[in-house]
Design a protein around this motif. Structure first.
Motif, PDB file in Angstrom:
ATOM      1  N   LEU A   1      19.006  24.127 -42.267  1.00 53.09           N
ATOM      2  CA  LEU A   1      19.697  25.206 -41.558  1.00 53.09           C
ATOM      3  C   LEU A   1      20.233  26.254 -42.520  1.00 53.09           C
ATOM      4  O   LEU A   1      20.219  27.447 -42.237  1.00 53.09           O
ATOM      5  CB  LEU A   1      20.857  24.637 -40.720  1.00 53.09           C
ATOM      6  CG  LEU A   1      20.479  23.800 -39.491  1.00 53.09           C
ATOM      7  CD1 LEU A   1      21.715  23.157 -38.870  1.00 53.09           C
ATOM      8  CD2 LEU A   1      19.768  24.657 -38.451  1.00 53.09           C
ATOM      9  N   LEU A   2      20.700  25.794 -43.682  1.00 51.75           N
ATOM     10  CA  LEU A   2      21.278  26.726 -44.661  1.00 51.75           C
ATOM     11  C   LEU A   2      20.198  27.436 -45.479  1.00 51.75           C
ATOM     12  O   LEU A   2      20.511  28.256 -46.329  1.00 51.75           O
ATOM     13  CB  LEU A   2      22.254  25.976 -45.581  1.00 51.75           C
ATOM     14  CG  LEU A   2      23.560  25.534 -44.895  1.00 51.75           C
ATOM     15  CD1 LEU A   2      24.304  24.507 -45.730  1.00 51.75           C
ATOM     16  CD2 LEU A   2      24.458  26.736 -44.619  1.00 51.75           C
TER      17      LEU A   2
ATOM     18  N   ARG B   1      27.628  25.116 -33.166  1.00 53.69           N
ATOM     19  CA  ARG B   1      26.179  25.000 -33.407  1.00 53.69           C
ATOM     20  C   ARG B   1      25.545  23.999 -32.431  1.00 53.69           C
ATOM     21  O   ARG B   1      24.408  24.182 -32.004  1.00 53.69           O
ATOM     22  CB  ARG B   1      25.915  24.588 -34.860  1.00 53.69           C
ATOM     23  CG  ARG B   1      26.284  25.675 -35.858  1.00 53.69           C
ATOM     24  CD  ARG B   1      25.961  25.330 -37.299  1.00 53.69           C
ATOM     25  NE  ARG B   1      26.604  26.286 -38.180  1.00 53.69           N
ATOM     26  CZ  ARG B   1      26.131  27.518 -38.452  1.00 53.69           C
ATOM     27  NH1 ARG B   1      24.994  27.906 -37.919  1.00 53.69           N
ATOM     28  NH2 ARG B   1      26.793  28.339 -39.241  1.00 53.69           N
TER      29      ARG B   1
ATOM     30  N   GLN C   1      21.542  24.616 -31.754  1.00 50.30           N
ATOM     31  CA  GLN C   1      20.896  24.630 -33.072  1.00 50.30           C
ATOM     32  C   GLN C   1      20.518  23.217 -33.510  1.00 50.30           C
ATOM     33  O   GLN C   1      19.537  23.019 -34.218  1.00 50.30           O
ATOM     34  CB  GLN C   1      21.826  25.263 -34.119  1.00 50.30           C
ATOM     35  CG  GLN C   1      21.958  26.752 -34.004  1.00 50.30           C
ATOM     36  CD  GLN C   1      22.753  27.342 -35.159  1.00 50.30           C
ATOM     37  OE1 GLN C   1      22.948  26.721 -36.194  1.00 50.30           O
ATOM     38  NE2 GLN C   1      23.227  28.563 -34.971  1.00 50.30           N
TER      39      GLN C   1
ATOM     40  N   ALA D   1      21.156  29.221 -40.421  1.00 53.61           N
ATOM     41  CA  ALA D   1      22.573  29.349 -40.804  1.00 53.61           C
ATOM     42  C   ALA D   1      22.710  30.011 -42.176  1.00 53.61           C
ATOM     43  O   ALA D   1      23.713  29.844 -42.859  1.00 53.61           O
ATOM     44  CB  ALA D   1      23.231  27.965 -40.825  1.00 53.61           C
TER      45      ALA D   1
ATOM     46  N   TYR E   1      25.737  31.932 -43.254  1.00 56.30           N
ATOM     47  CA  TYR E   1      26.984  31.186 -43.481  1.00 56.30           C
ATOM     48  C   TYR E   1      27.527  31.514 -44.868  1.00 56.30           C
ATOM     49  O   TYR E   1      26.801  31.430 -45.863  1.00 56.30           O
ATOM     50  CB  TYR E   1      26.697  29.690 -43.386  1.00 56.30           C
ATOM     51  CG  TYR E   1      27.924  28.819 -43.434  1.00 56.30           C
ATOM     52  CD1 TYR E   1      28.621  28.507 -42.287  1.00 56.30           C
ATOM     53  CD2 TYR E   1      28.392  28.333 -44.644  1.00 56.30           C
ATOM     54  CE1 TYR E   1      29.743  27.717 -42.331  1.00 56.30           C
ATOM     55  CE2 TYR E   1      29.517  27.542 -44.708  1.00 56.30           C
ATOM     56  CZ  TYR E   1      30.193  27.237 -43.540  1.00 56.30           C
ATOM     57  OH  TYR E   1      31.308  26.466 -43.595  1.00 56.30           O
TER      58      TYR E   1
ATOM     59  N   SER F   1      22.075  33.286 -37.654  1.00 54.86           N
ATOM     60  CA  SER F   1      23.144  32.996 -36.713  1.00 54.86           C
ATOM     61  C   SER F   1      23.950  34.273 -36.498  1.00 54.86           C
ATOM     62  O   SER F   1      24.206  35.012 -37.445  1.00 54.86           O
ATOM     63  CB  SER F   1      24.031  31.895 -37.282  1.00 54.86           C
ATOM     64  OG  SER F   1      25.217  31.835 -36.543  1.00 54.86           O
TER      65      SER F   1
ATOM     66  N   ARG G   1      26.999  34.472 -35.884  1.00 59.28           N
ATOM     67  CA  ARG G   1      28.369  34.331 -36.394  1.00 59.28           C
ATOM     68  C   ARG G   1      28.379  34.292 -37.904  1.00 59.28           C
ATOM     69  O   ARG G   1      27.498  33.706 -38.518  1.00 59.28           O
ATOM     70  CB  ARG G   1      29.008  33.047 -35.868  1.00 59.28           C
ATOM     71  CG  ARG G   1      29.376  33.115 -34.428  1.00 59.28           C
ATOM     72  CD  ARG G   1      29.724  31.764 -33.894  1.00 59.28           C
ATOM     73  NE  ARG G   1      28.577  30.883 -33.954  1.00 59.28           N
ATOM     74  CZ  ARG G   1      28.405  29.958 -34.883  1.00 59.28           C
ATOM     75  NH1 ARG G   1      29.297  29.764 -35.807  1.00 59.28           N
ATOM     76  NH2 ARG G   1      27.331  29.205 -34.876  1.00 59.28           N
TER      77      ARG G   1
ATOM     78  N   THR H   1      30.753  32.771 -40.654  1.00 56.20           N
ATOM     79  CA  THR H   1      31.924  31.918 -40.772  1.00 56.20           C
ATOM     80  C   THR H   1      32.153  31.575 -42.232  1.00 56.20           C
ATOM     81  O   THR H   1      31.211  31.495 -43.011  1.00 56.20           O
ATOM     82  CB  THR H   1      31.720  30.611 -39.989  1.00 56.20           C
ATOM     83  OG1 THR H   1      30.480  30.052 -40.386  1.00 56.20           O
ATOM     84  CG2 THR H   1      31.724  30.850 -38.495  1.00 56.20           C
TER      85      THR H   1
END
Lengths: 389, 203
Positions: A207-208, A347, A352, B157, B160, B189, B191, B193
């Motif tokens: 995800l990152l 999430r 997600q 993400a 992030y 995403s 958002r 954060t």
């Protein structure tokens, strides 16, 4: 009520114990609807964690319904559905204000003992030895939640227990392990251990936005689950971990390494693993550090080693010269659960990720002691056990 | 049922071997001279062999503890097999260089050969069981945890913001090296954060 009680090494039983009561105006009593056996519970079961006493109620990954609230607790009300983080935090001390909830300065009731063992005490934890406060755990029908106006995460309607239960521990733990790697789009992230925390490390790294994520284990079904989440699998029974990782990174090694194994590393028969097993059996070493050594060796210079895996005491033969000369950064610690829960809950709500993918077994409290052994021995394809009290 | 009782039998054999290791090790450590004389050495040879026998004794104790403490004793039994090899090598060497007591050495070698056979049988059987268990494949390749493929989820993400206390390299250094921002093309995403929402509640 019924609860899982630690009696001795390899001896967890489902016993009848007194119901918990409100002891402080900020407390709440939660009727547990779901709880789980965590990999770190195995360290208690296998007798590797110091500070356990016969009769301790264990379990630190649980959720349920609030059935009683202390007078000073204005945040919760009876009927609220909550996930309870395994770390107990006051929300007021210097560390909590910085977001370092797992090293809260207030909640460890046995601060003096912990000061002696760790130098300085860390936060109280549910069901995780008297060194972390000696609080009763959540593998029970009911549990007393101290500082319940701080930790519990209210769950909105429409989400099942299975989707949100792991917000209390393994999902934030995998997420923090990945976040503290500060993952860049060019990074290779290597995750040792395809157990439940390793699975969440893999998905968090995906995800990152890591370029590639590699997962190392020797249990085929766990590796198949890691591959499903986007990882490249390395079975250490079949191939050389260091060679394969170097092959995948043009000989440079992964920039980010995550140890999701901890103190009970099982490895191929390497010299250092035999050495660890002998020393551990003779009580000359408490933890087996093969994964740490391998990470320090293979990690790219200036890389980051992230350690969510639990270590309890003393490790031996750590090649610190490698760490120093390669300029590695080591980040570790129990998870600051509340730091991540709001974001991770969002999430889940957005779709997600659905954390229930990791559940392989669901049992009642009576059958749970046997599941400790099944989980420990990785029998019957066991990856994650959920208990319904 | 048969498999379970067979497994129990193997575990009991492993346990017996562990206890045997401990006892033999204790004798070798406590009375190396007596052991040396029993396998055909004179008092001079016994004196000479004491350190070696004590080392072997410590090895036996270590493997014995390993077998008895571990719930997966196969590697420890294999360690015993390796130790048996050392014992045989030492006995063969002694046989070659001894004029007297060869009969006792031969008896000792036969005993070691017998126990080696038992060790190998036990270790192989336990290892085979492990291999059989590993072959029982539970396929979790449909458990991604994502609604769509991991490829589509990669980097969702990415926006992030890593909390400042967890950054790898301070921002000014990164800029000084002329690093470019991440390449686009991945879903992000909505958002942004910092991960510090929880702590802000209490500041």
């Amino acid at each position: 009520m019924k609860a899982l009680v630690w009696h001795h090494k390899n001896d967890v039983r489902c016993d009848t114990v007194p119901d918990p009561v409100i002891e402080h105006p900020r407390d709440a009593i939660v009727k547990v609807t779901s709880c789980a056996i965590c990999g770190s519970d195995l360290h208690l079961h296998d007798g590797f964690m110091p500070g356990m006493k016969s009769g301790d109620i264990i379990g630190h990954e649980f959720m349920g319904e609030v059935v009683e609230v202390g007078n000073d607790n204005k945040r919760l009300k009876v009927g609220d559905r909550v996930v309870v983080p395994f770390t107990i935090s006051c929300g007021e001390c210097d560390q909590c204000r910085k977001g370092n909830f797992s090293v809260c300065e207030t909640t460890n009731r046995n601060k003096h003992a912990a000061d002696k063992v760790f130098g300085h005490a860390t936060a109280g934890l549910f069901g995780y030895s008297h060194l972390t406060g000696g609080y009763a755990g959540g593998q029970a029908e009911y549990v007393r939640v101290p500082y319940a106006d701080v930790g519990p995460v209210k769950i909105p309607e429409g989400l099942t227990d299975e989707q949100v239960l792991f917000l209390g521990d393994i999902f934030p733990t995998g997420w923090q392990a990945a976040v503290q790697c500060d993952i860049q789009p060019t990074d290779t992230v290597a995750v040792w251990g395809a157990g439940p925390v390793g699975q969440f490390c893999v998905r968090s790294a995906i995800l990152l936005g890591a370029k590639q994520v590699v997962c190392i284990d020797n249990i085929p079904e766990r590796l198949s689950m890691a591959e499903a989440g986007g990882a490249i699998a390395i079975n250490f029974d079949e191939e050389n971990v260091v060679e394969r990782l170097n092959d995948l990174t043009d000989g440079k090694g992964p920039e980010k390494c995550i140890d999701a194994v901890g103190m009970e590393a099982h490895t191929a028969a390497t010299i250092d693993s035999v050495y660890d097993t002998v020393k551990q059996a003779m009580k000359l070493e408490s933890d087996r550090a093969h994964v740490l050594r391998e990470m320090m060796y293979v990690c790219r210079p200036a890389g980051i080693i992230s350690i969510p895996g639990v270590y309890g005491g003393i490790v031996d033969k750590i090649p610190f010269g490698m760490v120093m000369n390669k300029g590695l950064t080591i980040r570790t610690g129990q998870t600051h659960v509340n730091r991540w829960t709001d974001d991770l809950l969002s999430r889940i709500q957005e779709g997600q990720i659905d954390p229930s993918f990791v559940i392989t077994h669901t049992v009642g409290l009576e059958d749970a002691p046997e599941m400790y052994k099944v989980f420990r021995d990785k029998e019957d394809g066991c990856v994650k056990v959920v208990i319904k009290p | 049922m048969y498999a379970k009782s067979k497994h129990r039998q193997l575990k009991n054999t492993a346990k017996a071997l562990g206890i045997f290791s401990l006892m033999l090790g204790a004798i070798e450590v406590a009375a190396p001279g007596t052991v040396s004389r029993a396998i055909g050495g004179g008092s001079k040879i016994a004196r000479h062999n004491k350190p070696l026998l004590r080392t072997y004794g410590i090895r036996e104790i270590a493997t014995g503890v390993g077998i008895l403490k571990s719930h997966k004793p196969a590697p420890w039994i294999w360690a015993r097999v390796a130790g048996d090899g050392l014992d045989m090598a030492a006995l063969a060497n002694k046989f070659r260089h001894s004029q007297h007591g060869r009969r006792n050495i031969a008896i000792a070698a036969a005993a070691v050969a017998g126990i080696t056979a038992l060790d190998i049988y036990c270790a192989k059987s336990l290892s085979r069981k492990k291999a059989r268990k590993r072959a029982l494949m539970y396929n979790y390749s449909d458990r991604s945890g994502f609604l769509v493929s991991p490829r589509a989820m990669r980097g969702i993400a990415r926006s992030y913001v890593t909390p400042p206390d967890m950054k790898a390299i301070p921002a000014p250094l990164t800029q000084a090296r002329g690093q470019k921002p991440p390449a686009g093309g991945v879903p992000e995403s909505p958002r942004k954060t910092s991960g510090n929402e929880g702590s802000r509640l209490f500041s």
